[in-house]
Motif scaffolding. Structure first.
Motif, PDB file in Angstrom:
ATOM      1  N   TYR A 380       1.454   0.313  -6.770  1.00 31.91           N
ATOM      2  CA  TYR A 380       2.143   0.987  -5.521  1.00 31.91           C
ATOM      3  C   TYR A 380       2.083   0.032  -4.460  1.00 31.91           C
ATOM      4  CZ  TYR A 380       1.988   3.991  -1.392  1.00 31.91           C
ATOM      5  OH  TYR A 380       2.302   4.516  -0.186  1.00 31.91           O
ATOM      6  N   PHE A 411       5.520   2.714  -7.655  1.00 29.58           N
ATOM      7  CA  PHE A 411       5.930   3.891  -6.663  1.00 29.58           C
ATOM      8  C   PHE A 411       5.793   2.956  -5.168  1.00 29.58           C
ATOM      9  CE2 PHE A 411       4.470   6.157 -10.209  1.00 29.58           C
ATOM     10  CZ  PHE A 411       5.028   7.282 -10.315  1.00 29.58           C
ATOM     11  N   ASP A 413       5.843   5.129  -2.405  1.00 27.36           N
ATOM     12  CA  ASP A 413       5.740   6.614  -1.714  1.00 27.36           C
ATOM     13  C   ASP A 413       4.378   7.348  -2.376  1.00 27.36           C
ATOM     14  OD1 ASP A 413       6.137   9.671  -1.742  1.00 27.36           O
ATOM     15  OD2 ASP A 413       6.254   8.809   0.363  1.00 27.36           O
ATOM     16  N   SER A 414       3.483   7.481  -1.306  1.00 26.94           N
ATOM     17  CA  SER A 414       2.074   7.978  -1.731  1.00 26.94           C
ATOM     18  C   SER A 414       2.037   9.543  -2.359  1.00 26.94           C
ATOM     19  CB  SER A 414       0.853   7.775  -0.844  1.00 26.94           C
ATOM     20  OG  SER A 414       1.335   8.691   0.309  1.00 26.94           O
ATOM     21  N   ASP A 415       3.034  10.192  -1.617  1.00 20.42           N
ATOM     22  CA  ASP A 415       3.131  11.750  -2.259  1.00 20.42           C
ATOM     23  C   ASP A 415       3.879  11.590  -3.791  1.00 20.42           C
ATOM     24  OD1 ASP A 415       2.189  12.807  -0.017  1.00 20.42           O
ATOM     25  OD2 ASP A 415       4.388  12.887   1.025  1.00 20.42           O
ATOM     26  N   SER A 416       4.788  10.934  -3.759  1.00 23.74           N
ATOM     27  CA  SER A 416       5.396  10.683  -5.320  1.00 23.74           C
ATOM     28  C   SER A 416       4.169  10.263  -6.263  1.00 23.74           C
ATOM     29  CB  SER A 416       6.555   9.690  -5.273  1.00 23.74           C
ATOM     30  OG  SER A 416       7.611  10.056  -4.451  1.00 23.74           O
ATOM     31  N   ALA A 419       1.995  13.106  -7.077  1.00 19.17           N
ATOM     32  CA  ALA A 419       2.546  14.095  -7.921  1.00 19.17           C
ATOM     33  C   ALA A 419       2.503  13.757  -9.638  1.00 19.17           C
ATOM     34  CB  ALA A 419       4.060  14.391  -7.257  1.00 19.17           C
ATOM     35  N   PHE A 420       2.847  12.288  -9.499  1.00 18.08           N
ATOM     36  CA  PHE A 420       2.870  11.852 -10.812  1.00 18.08           C
ATOM     37  C   PHE A 420       1.544  11.993 -11.181  1.00 18.08           C
ATOM     38  CE2 PHE A 420       1.852   8.342 -13.780  1.00 18.08           C
ATOM     39  CZ  PHE A 420       3.040   8.440 -14.577  1.00 18.08           C
TER      40      PHE A 420
END
Length: 453
Positions: A380, A411, A413-416, A419-420
């Protein structure tokens, strides 16, 4: 009463020293242009949080005994300029520590990795046996209120950092400490913003070893090729103690030391790197009066330093760890440690690239194969962090190429990312989150609850 002003009081080491000196009766003031948690709350609790954020030259006057200058300040800092103009004594953090430990036995733990854990192990054992000592360590340890303490103790144990001492002192911190007993844990290129040449980085460790005094002790990891080369040099009247991992075995997710009498002793920490750290700590302690049997009495209750393979949450099927690992050697050692401790569980390992070095294209190749022990490897990074550090853009394809892992997931984006992770199947699977940052504010408690429910 001594009156001491801290320029950049919010730093991890700086605020801890400020609090320790305040607790011992010194009159402490300080300034900074940004103060984050936990420094902010800890300073506020002691009445040391500056009333206003910023630099104020009027805080500097001839009443001050001295000024301690943090690395976060710049060369043109107005408070620094005023102190120079008035001729007030200016210390870097390591210079101040040394000035207050001239008549102590000085123990310094150096290395690109492992030094916080080794220092923490030593402090834990000394405290267990109620020895009197001073210290400076780079992380919080259970049972210690601050990360630094100065008193009239006969010995001081210092985590020796190779980063620069201050904006006006470009020497590595550890060269100021002049140890009597010195441990070197390993060398792997780091801090490329100040050591763009690898050989120059290694040379700092050579200088540290060269300055050991006659009758000094040099404890070093003989399994590290660069450290072993330094250790094999001839040093006049210096006692040398090479080490490797302590004999051990792993059974049912637990690690046991194999003692000289072949008995087994369960310990809390795990991983090949930590078994090296443990053996190094044991040798250092043998030089300052702790016998082998005393070491084995104390070490089972050592739970590790904060943010080093720190247990976040667990159930019968899944364990979630977070770790400060960010440099390539640390990432590899930590990932391998979790996989080796739980070989029958799938491992998801996620690394945030957050430091100047890790986000630099010229350095990314150092991460080649470092996440390969994981079954699912994730990197990330935040494009905003790159902008903030004024570094050229990097792409997910750059990351995959340099990590030499075609299955790597990237990734930005921390939201993505969250979610993963929440969508993964976690039965019989562990999660390892590695960063010196925060994954852009990712709520670990909320994430853990979602994974374990």
């Amino acid at each position: 009463m001594e009156k001491i002003h801290f320029i950049a009081i919010g730093g991890a080491a700086m605020h801890n020293l400020a609090i320790d000196l305040h607790n011992k009766g010194y009159q402490i003031t300080g300034s900074d242009d940004e103060i984050y948690e936990p420094s902010r709350t800890l300073l506020a609790e002691k009445g040391l949080l500056p009333a206003e954020i910023g630099w104020f030259s009027e805080k500097i006057n001839n009443d001050l005994t001295c000024v301690i200058l943090g690395m976060h300040a710049r060369v043109d800092n107005p408070e620094l300029a005023k102190a120079q103009e008035l001729g007030i004594k200016i210390y870097s953090y390591p210079e101040f520590i040394y000035s207050r430990s001239l008549h102590k036995q000085r123990v310094v733990i150096a290395g690109s990795h492992g030094k916080t854990t080794i220092t923490s192990m030593i402090l834990h054992v000394l405290k267990y046996h109620k020895r009197k000592f001073d210290y400076m360590v780079g992380a919080r340890i259970e049972g210690f209120d601050t990360m630094a303490s100065l008193s009239d103790a006969p010995v001081i144990v210092i985590e020796g950092d190779e980063y620069l001492s201050s904006p006006i002192d470009r020497q590595p911190k550890f060269l100021h400490y002049h140890p009597h007993v010195m441990l070197m844990s390993g060398i792997a290129w780091d801090h490329i913003n100040v050591y763009p040449d690898f050989n120059d980085y290694v040379h700092q460790f050579e200088l540290l070893a060269d300055r050991l005094p006659k009758a000094g002790s040099f404890v070093y990891d003989e399994t590290d090729a660069l450290v072993d080369k330094i250790g094999e040099k001839e040093y006049e009247s210096v006692k040398k103690f090479p080490y490797k991992a302590h004999p051990y075995k792993v059974k049912d997710g637990k690690t046991f030391l194999i003692l000289p009498d072949k008995k087994e002793l369960e310990i809390e920490v795990f991983g090949e790197h930590n078994l090296k750290n443990l053996n190094g700590a044991k040798l250092v302690l043998s030089q300052i009066g702790i016998e082998e049997d005393e070491f084995y009495q104390a070490i089972p209750s050592f739970k590790g330093a904060a943010k080093r393979l720190e247990l976040v949450a667990e159930n019968d099927e899944t364990i979630i760890y977070k770790d400060f690992a960010h440099a390539p050697s640390k990432v590899e050692a930590t990932t391998k440690a979790v996989k080796a401790q739980f070989p029958n569980r799938k491992l998801v390992a996620c690394l945030e690239l957050h430091t100047f070095s890790s986000l630099n294209k010229d350095f990314l190749g150092e991460y080649s194969n470092k996440l390969n022990a994981a079954d699912v490897a994730i990197v990330y990074f935040s494009p905003k962090t790159l902008e903030h550090k004024k570094l050229p853009a990097i792409t997910p394809e750059d990351i995959k190429s340099h990590f030499n892992n075609p299955n790597l997931l990237v990734f930005t984006d921390s939201d993505s990312l969250k979610a993963f992770l929440l969508a993964e199947r976690w039965r019989g699977c562990n999660l390892l989150m590695m960063s010196s940052g925060t994954f852009d504010g990712l709520d670990f408690k909320e994430l853990s609850q979602g994974i374990l429910q």
